[in-house]
Scaffold this active site. Sequence first.
Site, short mmCIF file in Angstrom:
data_model
loop_
_atom_site.label_atom_id
_atom_site.label_comp_id
_atom_site.label_asym_id
_atom_site.label_seq_id
_atom_site.Cartn_x
_atom_site.Cartn_y
_atom_site.Cartn_z
N HIS A 88 -8.04 8.29 2.95
CA HIS A 88 -7.29 9.56 2.97
C HIS A 88 -8.26 10.68 2.67
O HIS A 88 -9.22 10.52 1.92
CB HIS A 88 -6.14 9.54 1.96
N HIS A 104 -3.97 1.34 8.67
CA HIS A 104 -4.53 1.06 7.34
C HIS A 104 -5.98 0.58 7.45
O HIS A 104 -6.26 -0.39 8.12
CB HIS A 104 -3.70 -0.02 6.63
N ASP A 130 -0.02 16.29 -1.91
CA ASP A 130 -0.37 15.36 -2.99
C ASP A 130 0.67 15.49 -4.11
O ASP A 130 1.10 16.60 -4.47
CB ASP A 130 -1.78 15.66 -3.52
N HIS A 142 -6.49 3.07 0.96
CA HIS A 142 -6.14 3.39 2.35
C HIS A 142 -6.79 4.75 2.59
O HIS A 142 -6.44 5.73 1.89
CB HIS A 142 -4.60 3.45 2.48
N CYS A 168 0.86 -1.18 0.00
CA CYS A 168 0.00 0.00 0.00
C CYS A 168 0.90 1.23 0.00
O CYS A 168 1.76 1.38 0.87
CB CYS A 168 -0.89 -0.01 1.24
#
Length: 112
Positions: A98, A45, A29, A96, A3
Amino acid sequence: MDCVFCKIIKGEIPSSKVYEDEKMIIIKDINPQTPIHLLMIPKEHFKGVAEMSAKQSVILGEMFKRLGELERELGLKDGYRIIVNKGENGCQTVPHLHVHILGGKKLNEQMV
Ligand code: 5GP
Ligand code: ZN
């Protein structure tokens, strides 16, 4: 686990980290959509809100509380938009959870 965000959290992949505590990180990002485009990521996670445990939901609440305290420091005092993409229709690419934080300019009134 394969991941990308777990690898970033473990320091196995570099990232532009703007904040970290024991529960979460906030990074820039890699492909920003707005002048400020951050990702707020829990260290534990889980894929999304449907997979989240009760304890993780408390952590998510604490993350938002902390974000509120960091607005000025992160250059977000004039406002921002938060987005969580979910599943295929939501165009989630990293499984995951976010939170996208979009700011640094006045955003479009229309969200999509
Ligand atoms: P999603 O489409 O899953 O909601 O968003 C995933 C986001 O993660 C995308 O905006 C993408 O640019 C960002 N991203 C993917 N890989 C990396 C990476 O290795 N580093 C950083 N900083 N961002 C990433
Ligand atoms: Zn992960």
